[in-house]
Write a protein that holds these residues in place. Structure first.
Motif, PDB file in Angstrom:
ATOM      1  N   UNK A  34       0.833  -1.061  -0.068  1.00 39.53           N
ATOM      2  CA  UNK A  34      -0.035   0.006  -0.006  1.00 39.53           C
ATOM      3  C   UNK A  34       0.841   1.093  -0.084  1.00 39.53           C
ATOM      4  N   UNK A  35       2.040   1.239   0.902  1.00 36.12           N
ATOM      5  CA  UNK A  35       2.899   2.449   0.729  1.00 36.12           C
ATOM      6  C   UNK A  35       3.615   2.662  -0.557  1.00 36.12           C
ATOM      7  N   UNK A  36       3.741   1.396  -1.067  1.00 37.90           N
ATOM      8  CA  UNK A  36       4.552   1.485  -2.530  1.00 37.90           C
ATOM      9  C   UNK A  36       3.672   2.089  -3.476  1.00 37.90           C
ATOM     10  N   UNK A  37       2.436   1.708  -3.487  1.00 35.45           N
ATOM     11  CA  UNK A  37       1.412   2.512  -4.481  1.00 35.45           C
ATOM     12  C   UNK A  37       1.365   3.993  -4.368  1.00 35.45           C
ATOM     13  N   UNK A  38       1.243   4.110  -2.930  1.00 38.30           N
ATOM     14  CA  UNK A  38       1.165   5.525  -2.703  1.00 38.30           C
ATOM     15  C   UNK A  38       2.304   6.461  -3.035  1.00 38.30           C
ATOM     16  N   UNK A  39       3.524   5.678  -2.776  1.00 38.36           N
ATOM     17  CA  UNK A  39       4.613   6.558  -2.935  1.00 38.36           C
ATOM     18  C   UNK A  39       5.147   6.519  -4.487  1.00 38.36           C
ATOM     19  N   UNK A  40       4.767   5.738  -5.211  1.00 37.30           N
ATOM     20  CA  UNK A  40       4.773   5.831  -6.610  1.00 37.30           C
ATOM     21  C   UNK A  40       4.017   6.983  -7.316  1.00 37.30           C
ATOM     22  N   UNK A  41       2.827   7.053  -6.762  1.00 37.09           N
ATOM     23  CA  UNK A  41       1.915   8.261  -7.442  1.00 37.09           C
ATOM     24  C   UNK A  41       2.606   9.551  -6.859  1.00 37.09           C
ATOM     25  N   UNK A  42       3.136   9.664  -5.561  1.00 40.13           N
ATOM     26  CA  UNK A  42       3.703  10.826  -5.375  1.00 40.13           C
ATOM     27  C   UNK A  42       4.865  11.154  -6.186  1.00 40.13           C
ATOM     28  N   UNK A  43       5.900  10.451  -6.304  1.00 38.39           N
ATOM     29  CA  UNK A  43       6.893  10.549  -6.967  1.00 38.39           C
ATOM     30  C   UNK A  43       6.258  10.883  -8.556  1.00 38.39           C
ATOM     31  N   UNK A  44       5.293  10.436  -9.189  1.00 41.85           N
ATOM     32  CA  UNK A  44       5.267  10.626 -10.606  1.00 41.85           C
ATOM     33  C   UNK A  44       4.551  12.192 -10.510  1.00 41.85           C
TER      34      UNK A  44
END
Length: 209
Positions: A34-44
């Motif tokens: 769940x954190x990885x999905x969130x972080x990927x969106x933030x980075x993008x």
């Protein structure tokens, strides 16, 4: 330091086991995904970066995201150790493919390439290193445990190894480097290829407002 890490891991396992889960490692990875999905969106959305492709194949080696690799219910997990990586403590979990009857399937509308990609991901085993601070994924080491019988209809995958390293930027984790090697064949083994892909992301910076 070792004692402190052990205590921290015990506390983490106690917290995630309050939901009556039988395997705390599964819940740890659920939160990490769940954190990885969130972080990927933030980075993008927030960051720009430079991308460097090297190796024998300069294709889109980062086409498989960590979120896709660790889709829920793709693998079975087990907590195996505590370690130091890059001078920082990390939880170490192992993952192995689920039994064939329980493996993730693609939707009925998926094309042939997506189905083969899913078959390969379902066949991986390896180790994942997690930050004890926020369960961010620091590193993934993986290889094919039992290669699919065929890929793309007329070929075979004999071996595949991948190393994925991430870097923490502010409070999110982003892909830093991916190194993948694959040994496969086309045309029923007549044409055998060893493919090497290296991808590096660097110079992360906030996008202009």
């Amino acid at each position: 330091m070792r004692t402190i890490l052990v205590v921290g891991l015990v506390l983490a396992l106690t917290q995630v086991s309050q939901g009556q889960t039988k395997n705390p490692a599964e819940e740890i990875m659920r939160e990490a995904i769940q954190k990885s999905v969130h972080d990927q969106q933030v980075v993008r959305e927030k960051y720009a970066f430079d991308k460097e492709n090297t190796g024998e194949n300069e294709g889109n080696g980062d086409g498989v995201t960590i979120a896709e690799l660790f889709r829920l219910n793709r693998y079975n997990y087990k907590v195996i150790d505590l370690a130091m990586i890059g001078g920082q403590p990390a939880y170490v979990l192992s993952f192995v493919p689920k039994p064939r009857r329980d493996r993730l399937k693609t939707s009925g509308h998926s094309n042939f390439r997506i189905e083969r990609k899913n078959d390969i991901l379902n066949s991986l085993q390896g180790t994942v290193y997690l930050s004890p601070d926020d369960l961010g994924i620091i590193r993934v080491l993986t290889q094919v445990k039992d290669p699919p019988e065929s890929i793309w209809g007329v070929g075979r995958l004999y071996k595949m190894d991948a190393i994925i390293d991430q870097i923490k930027i502010d409070d999110v984790w982003a892909l830093k480097e991916l190194h993948l090697t694959a040994d496969f064949s086309y045309f029923l083994g007549i044409k055998r290829i060893k493919n090497v892909v290296k991808v590096k992301l660097k110079n992360f910076r906030l996008k202009a407002p």
